[in-house]
Design a protein around this motif. Structure first.
Motif, short mmCIF file in Angstrom:
data_model
loop_
_atom_site.label_atom_id
_atom_site.label_comp_id
_atom_site.label_asym_id
_atom_site.label_seq_id
_atom_site.Cartn_x
_atom_site.Cartn_y
_atom_site.Cartn_z
N LEU A 30 -25.60 -12.44 22.14
CA LEU A 30 -25.54 -13.66 21.32
C LEU A 30 -26.82 -13.82 20.52
O LEU A 30 -26.79 -14.14 19.32
CB LEU A 30 -25.32 -14.87 22.24
CG LEU A 30 -25.17 -16.23 21.56
CD1 LEU A 30 -23.91 -16.28 20.72
CD2 LEU A 30 -25.16 -17.34 22.60
N ARG A 67 -20.63 -11.93 18.51
CA ARG A 67 -19.65 -12.97 18.82
C ARG A 67 -18.65 -12.41 19.84
O ARG A 67 -18.60 -11.21 20.07
CB ARG A 67 -18.91 -13.42 17.55
CG ARG A 67 -19.81 -13.76 16.36
CD ARG A 67 -20.67 -14.97 16.62
NE ARG A 67 -19.88 -16.17 16.85
CZ ARG A 67 -20.38 -17.29 17.38
NH1 ARG A 67 -21.63 -17.34 17.77
NH2 ARG A 67 -19.60 -18.35 17.55
N THR A 102 -19.96 -7.53 15.95
CA THR A 102 -20.98 -7.92 14.99
C THR A 102 -20.72 -7.17 13.69
O THR A 102 -20.26 -6.02 13.73
CB THR A 102 -22.40 -7.61 15.52
OG1 THR A 102 -23.38 -8.16 14.63
CG2 THR A 102 -22.64 -6.13 15.64
N SER A 106 -26.36 -14.92 11.06
CA SER A 106 -26.26 -15.65 12.32
C SER A 106 -27.23 -16.82 12.29
O SER A 106 -28.42 -16.64 11.97
CB SER A 106 -26.58 -14.74 13.50
OG SER A 106 -25.60 -13.74 13.64
N THR A 112 -21.97 -21.91 22.28
CA THR A 112 -21.57 -21.15 21.10
C THR A 112 -20.09 -21.39 20.81
O THR A 112 -19.25 -21.32 21.71
CB THR A 112 -21.86 -19.64 21.27
OG1 THR A 112 -21.31 -18.91 20.16
CG2 THR A 112 -21.29 -19.08 22.56
N VAL A 136 -16.58 -20.45 19.66
CA VAL A 136 -15.80 -19.21 19.59
C VAL A 136 -14.75 -19.31 18.48
O VAL A 136 -14.70 -18.46 17.59
CB VAL A 136 -15.13 -18.91 20.94
CG1 VAL A 136 -14.22 -17.68 20.84
CG2 VAL A 136 -16.18 -18.69 22.02
N TYR A 186 -24.70 -22.36 18.57
CA TYR A 186 -24.39 -21.24 17.69
C TYR A 186 -23.03 -21.48 17.04
O TYR A 186 -22.00 -21.39 17.71
CB TYR A 186 -24.33 -19.93 18.48
CG TYR A 186 -25.66 -19.39 18.98
CD1 TYR A 186 -26.29 -18.33 18.33
CD2 TYR A 186 -26.26 -19.91 20.12
CE1 TYR A 186 -27.50 -17.81 18.80
CE2 TYR A 186 -27.46 -19.40 20.60
CZ TYR A 186 -28.08 -18.35 19.93
OH TYR A 186 -29.27 -17.83 20.40
N GLY A 240 -21.62 -19.64 14.67
CA GLY A 240 -21.02 -18.43 14.11
C GLY A 240 -21.73 -18.01 12.84
O GLY A 240 -22.81 -18.49 12.51
#
Length: 247
Positions: free
Chosen positions: A40, A45, A53, A64, A165, A167, A201, A203
């Protein structure tokens, strides 16, 4: 932990029509939190047991980023979105699948085909489990958004150490007036604040992009400056203070 590595075939980029895209993949069953967290931090991802990636030749437009949760302040517009959605019920639980999930996912993607030209491939329950339920272990969750007992949005997230994060998120466009995409991010940040997490995060971000540019509204954030391999040191800098200049 078992790891299989492969690269996708090069194809037309989904976000910039004039460019080609290619992704590096790991298939990892029973990934450790430490290894996933390291991925991460290096711009990877996750979907199911698939970690990926971008490795696009001659292009570094996908950046990112990670929002600094403690420094994030809810704007007047954010507060309006939260206020407007007070009648929406939210359930946070481990990822699952139901016919309501499948129907909502397919309606969302059919709408996006018409709106943005996305390729539409109806998802099956088995494929949904492969992408969004498998691999969640003890860090994966889903945010289920209900209005009058009807499922109108699903947000998949992972919580790792000091970070949350995003998804994936899909929703019913009939309820777009609730700004569900923004609401989903705000709710994740809100819960992250309550649990004293450090980073959110969202994305990959493409500056000023009609589809990916919205993520810059959740400031302050850091941007990944390099393209580190698995054991390289990732370099993060505040965006807007030290301008990113990826090499």
């Amino acid at each position: 932990m078992r790891l299989i590595e492969f690269y996708s075939e090069e194809k037309q980029c989904s976000y910039i029509a004039s460019k080609k895209s290619c992704f590096r993949y790991f298939i990892i069953h029973n990934v450790s939190v430490e290894f996933y967290y390291g991925l991460l931090e290096r711009g990877w991802r996750r979907f199911g047991n698939y970690f990926f990636t971008p490795m696009c030749e001659g292009c570094i437009d996908c950046i990112s980023i990670r929002t600094l949760i403690e420094e994030f302040n809810f704007s007047k517009n954010h507060k309006r979105v939260l206020k407007k959605s007070e009648n929406i019920q939210i359930c946070v639980q481990k990822p699952s699948v139901s016919q309501a999930h499948i129907d909502l996912y397919n309606r969302y993607h059919l709408f996006m085909q018409n709106k943005k030209g996305w390729e539409y491939n109806p998802i099956t329950p088995d494929a949904y489990v492969d992408m969004f339920v498998e691999g969640h272990q003890n860090f994966g969750y889903e945010f289920l958004y209900y209005l009058d007992s009807e499922l109108i949005g699903v947000g998949l997230v992972d919580v790792l150490k000091d970070s949350i994060t995003a998804v994936y998120f899909f929703y019913d466009h009939r309820f777009a007036h609730y700004s569900l995409g923004t609401l989903n991010i705000l709710k994740q940040i809100q819960i992250a604040k309550e649990h004293h997490l450090k980073y959110f995060y969202p994305g990959y971000w493409i500056k000023d992009h009609y589809c990916m540019g919205y993520k810059e509204r959740f400031t302050p954030f850091e941007a990944l400056q390099n393209i580190p391999d698995v054991f390289d040191v990732p370099i993060w800098e505040m965006y807007g203070i030290n301008k990113h200049s990826l090499k």
